[in-house]
Design a protein around this motif. Structure first.
Motif, short mmCIF file in Angstrom:
data_model
loop_
_atom_site.label_atom_id
_atom_site.label_comp_id
_atom_site.label_asym_id
_atom_site.label_seq_id
_atom_site.Cartn_x
_atom_site.Cartn_y
_atom_site.Cartn_z
N PRO A 112 -1.86 5.59 -0.98
CA PRO A 112 -3.16 5.41 -1.65
C PRO A 112 -3.81 6.72 -2.10
N ASN A 113 -3.49 7.83 -1.45
CA ASN A 113 -4.06 9.12 -1.84
C ASN A 113 -3.19 9.87 -2.85
N TYR A 114 -1.99 9.37 -3.08
CA TYR A 114 -1.08 10.01 -4.03
C TYR A 114 -0.28 8.93 -4.73
N LEU A 115 -0.79 8.45 -5.83
CA LEU A 115 -0.15 7.36 -6.57
C LEU A 115 0.66 7.91 -7.73
N VAL A 116 1.84 7.36 -7.90
CA VAL A 116 2.71 7.72 -9.02
C VAL A 116 2.52 6.66 -10.09
N GLU A 117 2.29 7.08 -11.32
CA GLU A 117 2.04 6.16 -12.41
C GLU A 117 3.34 5.87 -13.16
N GLN A 118 3.47 4.63 -13.61
CA GLN A 118 4.65 4.23 -14.36
C GLN A 118 4.25 3.09 -15.30
N SER A 119 4.85 3.04 -16.46
CA SER A 119 4.61 1.94 -17.38
C SER A 119 5.96 1.46 -17.89
N GLY A 120 5.96 0.25 -18.40
CA GLY A 120 7.21 -0.30 -18.89
C GLY A 120 7.01 -1.69 -19.46
N SER A 121 8.13 -2.34 -19.70
CA SER A 121 8.10 -3.73 -20.15
C SER A 121 9.23 -4.45 -19.44
N ALA A 131 8.42 7.57 4.02
CA ALA A 131 8.67 7.84 5.43
C ALA A 131 7.44 8.41 6.13
N ALA A 132 6.68 9.25 5.47
CA ALA A 132 5.54 9.90 6.12
C ALA A 132 4.21 9.20 5.84
N TRP A 133 4.23 8.11 5.14
CA TRP A 133 2.99 7.44 4.77
C TRP A 133 2.61 6.39 5.80
N GLU A 134 1.32 6.17 5.94
CA GLU A 134 0.85 5.10 6.82
C GLU A 134 0.68 3.79 6.05
N ARG A 135 0.45 3.90 4.74
CA ARG A 135 0.23 2.72 3.92
C ARG A 135 0.94 2.88 2.58
N VAL A 136 1.22 1.73 1.95
CA VAL A 136 1.78 1.72 0.60
C VAL A 136 0.82 0.91 -0.26
N HIS A 137 0.51 1.45 -1.43
CA HIS A 137 -0.38 0.76 -2.36
C HIS A 137 0.35 0.61 -3.69
N LEU A 154 7.13 -5.78 -2.96
CA LEU A 154 7.47 -4.59 -2.18
C LEU A 154 8.64 -4.96 -1.29
N TYR A 155 9.75 -4.23 -1.47
CA TYR A 155 10.97 -4.46 -0.69
C TYR A 155 11.12 -3.35 0.35
N LYS A 156 11.54 -3.76 1.55
CA LYS A 156 11.92 -2.81 2.58
C LYS A 156 13.33 -3.20 3.02
N ASN A 157 14.27 -2.26 2.85
CA ASN A 157 15.67 -2.53 3.17
C ASN A 157 16.16 -3.81 2.49
N ASP A 158 15.84 -3.93 1.23
CA ASP A 158 16.27 -5.06 0.39
C ASP A 158 15.69 -6.41 0.80
N VAL A 173 -2.96 -6.95 -10.61
CA VAL A 173 -2.60 -7.41 -9.29
C VAL A 173 -2.30 -6.18 -8.43
N SER A 174 -2.53 -6.30 -7.11
CA SER A 174 -2.27 -5.15 -6.23
C SER A 174 -1.75 -5.61 -4.88
N ILE A 175 -1.11 -4.68 -4.18
CA ILE A 175 -0.64 -4.89 -2.82
C ILE A 175 -1.05 -3.67 -2.00
N ASN A 176 -1.64 -3.90 -0.85
CA ASN A 176 -1.90 -2.86 0.13
C ASN A 176 -1.11 -3.23 1.37
N TYR A 177 -0.11 -2.42 1.70
CA TYR A 177 0.78 -2.75 2.80
C TYR A 177 0.68 -1.67 3.88
N ASN A 178 0.33 -2.08 5.08
CA ASN A 178 0.30 -1.19 6.23
C ASN A 178 1.50 -1.50 7.10
N TYR A 179 2.29 -0.52 7.40
CA TYR A 179 3.44 -0.79 8.27
C TYR A 179 3.31 -0.04 9.55
#
Length: 179
Positions: A112-121, A131-137, A154-158, A173-179
């Protein structure tokens, strides 16, 4: 002739006080005073300033040497990451974000503090090394007026660990995932 110990002026032999600076040249009995008051060092102001500056320069050089020798180099520092492009490491917690939409979309994924932007179709896939993150956004938004479903997974190990979708025109749409 008597030389004044204070100013160095040459006075007559009978002078009790210096004719230049009024320094006492004889004691109460008429005996000449010793030209030196103390046997310690007599340094001029300029010499004292030079000595102090020399000490400061030596101290700065010593501090610089100690500072530079105690700092870790790039290979041993924990704060510097180097990559020569030859090593490919697999993360301990490999996550993959997948955006599916029959149109143009824009997304932000990662910590959440470092988001990578991507666009596509169409279908877009991005490997997230979390690995070092507490959450995935993950968030994605439609970039056209298509009313088809926009789905993010969001896939983890397929295996899908989180999923969200929308069919709204221009929806997001969004996902906030805490693992």
């Amino acid at each position: 002739m008597v030389k004044c110990p204070r100013c160095g002026y040459e006075n007559s032999a009978s002078s009790t006080y210096c004719d230049n600076c009024a320094y006492l040249l004889t004691d109460q009995n008429g005996n000449r005073l010793n030209s030196r008051k103390s046997k310690g060092w007599r340094l001029g102001v300029a010499k004292k300033i030079i000595i102090v500056m020399f000490i400061i320069v030596i101290a700065l050089l010593l501090f610089s040497f100690i500072y530079n020798t105690t700092q870790p180099d790039n290979e041993t520092s924990l704060n510097v990451i180097t990559d020569d492009g030859n090593n490919h490491h697999v993360a301990s917690y490999p996550y993959t974000a997948v955006v599916e939409y029959n149109g143009y979309w824009y997304g932000k994924m990662g910590d959440p503090n470092y988001l990578v932007e991507q666009s596509g179709s169409g279908r877009g896939k991005m490997l997230l090394d979390c690995a070092a993150w507490e959450r995935v956004h993950i968030e994605a938004q439609k970039q056209d007026s298509n009313d088809g479903p926009l789905t993010i997974k969001l896939y983890k190990n397929d295996q899908v660990v989180a999923e969200n979708s929308t069919t709204a025109v221009g929806g997001s749409v969004s996902i906030n995932y805490n693992y």
